[in-house]
Structures are given as C-alpha cells and as structure tokens.
Design a protein around this motif. Structure first.
Motif, short mmCIF file in Angstrom:
data_model
loop_
_atom_site.label_atom_id
_atom_site.label_comp_id
_atom_site.label_asym_id
_atom_site.label_seq_id
_atom_site.Cartn_x
_atom_site.Cartn_y
_atom_site.Cartn_z
N LEU A 73 32.32 41.80 49.36
CA LEU A 73 33.70 41.50 48.94
C LEU A 73 33.87 41.63 47.43
O LEU A 73 34.90 42.11 46.96
CB LEU A 73 34.11 40.10 49.40
N ALA A 74 32.85 41.21 46.68
CA ALA A 74 32.92 41.37 45.23
C ALA A 74 32.96 42.85 44.87
O ALA A 74 33.71 43.27 43.98
CB ALA A 74 31.73 40.67 44.57
N GLU A 86 45.16 43.69 38.50
CA GLU A 86 45.03 42.63 37.50
C GLU A 86 44.67 41.29 38.14
O GLU A 86 44.25 40.36 37.44
CB GLU A 86 46.35 42.48 36.74
N ARG A 87 44.86 41.17 39.42
CA ARG A 87 44.50 40.00 40.21
C ARG A 87 44.05 40.49 41.58
O ARG A 87 44.49 41.54 42.03
CB ARG A 87 45.68 39.03 40.41
N ILE A 88 43.22 39.69 42.24
CA ILE A 88 42.84 39.95 43.62
C ILE A 88 43.46 38.85 44.47
O ILE A 88 43.23 37.67 44.21
CB ILE A 88 41.30 39.95 43.81
N ILE A 98 34.30 32.84 51.04
CA ILE A 98 33.13 33.57 50.54
C ILE A 98 33.41 34.43 49.32
O ILE A 98 32.52 35.12 48.84
CB ILE A 98 32.48 34.44 51.65
N LEU A 99 34.62 34.39 48.77
CA LEU A 99 34.93 35.15 47.56
C LEU A 99 35.57 34.21 46.55
O LEU A 99 36.50 33.48 46.86
CB LEU A 99 35.89 36.31 47.87
N ASP A 100 35.04 34.25 45.34
CA ASP A 100 35.64 33.50 44.25
C ASP A 100 35.63 34.39 43.01
O ASP A 100 35.31 35.57 43.09
CB ASP A 100 34.93 32.16 44.02
N VAL A 106 38.57 39.81 37.37
CA VAL A 106 39.93 39.27 37.26
C VAL A 106 40.03 38.04 38.16
O VAL A 106 39.22 37.87 39.07
CB VAL A 106 41.00 40.31 37.65
N PRO A 107 41.01 37.18 37.92
CA PRO A 107 41.15 36.01 38.79
C PRO A 107 41.42 36.38 40.25
O PRO A 107 42.11 37.36 40.54
CB PRO A 107 42.35 35.27 38.19
#
Length: 132
Positions: A73-74, A86-88, A98-100, A106-107
């Motif tokens: 995912l990363a 610019e954001r996910i 499982i994703l941070d 980007v945030p």
C-alpha cells in the motif's frame, strides 16, 4: 463521508488527491465525482496497483494483513504521489488499519475519521460548513 472528505481537501487547498478504495467504489466514481466537482484532480492506482489495494483489503477482512500488505500500500501510495497526489485518501475503512503516514511522503486522509469528527462537531453544536 464522501462530501466531508471532499470538503476537507478543498478547505486545505488540495489540488490533487490519490484515492485508495475498492474497485467498485472507483468504478462508481463516488469519490472521483465529488472531488472533481470541487476542483480536486483524482489520481487512482493503475491496474497492478489496484490489484495490490484489493489484496490488502481482502487480507484485512480475513485477519491476514501483514507487513507485505503495508509495504504494498505504501508503494501504491508513492506511485500516486509521483503522479501528483498531494494527499492519499483511504476511501475504504479497512485500509486505515494497515496504511498510515509512515512510508508515504504526503499525509494520509482517513475518510471515516473525518466523518466522525464532523458528527462530533454537529453533536456539540460547533459551526460546521455543510457538504455539497
């Protein structure tokens, strides 16, 4: 949830957002349409990336998510930022498990958390800008 997310991105001056969601959500254009109406370009995973997203969602639902899914995912998120996101936006509740922000430049925006905050603001009588 969709309108709240679109409002937050617009208020933050975001011009392009990567959207991680189920294939059905992407096909239906639920987030894409709302974001585009507000002037936010939508960047979706390519076909191999979308397969990775769906595999991660299935793994979370099955209680089998692990480091490989987090890395995948990363990687997909990085491909979206490389294309201008610019954001996910995690437009699927399983994905935030499982994703941070770690591993992503980007945030990461959690749509469910944004909705929960909006509900709390309304319940507490705080002034809230309405969703379109």
């Amino acid at each position: 949830m969709i309108g709240v997310t679109a409002d937050a991105l617009t208020a933050g001056g975001i011009r392009a957002a990567g959207v991680l969601a189920t294939s059905g959500t992407l096909r239906a254009g639920l987030y894409g349409d709302a974001l585009r109406r507000r002037g936010v370009a939508v960047i979706e995973p390519d076909e191999p990336g979308q397969r990775q997203v769906m595999a991660a969602i299935r793994a979370v639902k099955g209680g089998l998510a692990g480091p490989a899914h987090r890395r995948a995912l990363a990687e997909v998120s990085r491909s979206l930022t490389d294309r201008g996101a610019e954001r996910i936006v995690t437009a699927c509740t399983e994905l935030v498990l499982i994703l941070d922000d770690s591993g992503v430049s980007v945030p990461v925006i959690d749509s469910a958390r944004l909705l929960a905050r909006r509900v709390a603001d309304v319940a507490l009588g705080r002034e809230v800008r309405s969703s379109r």
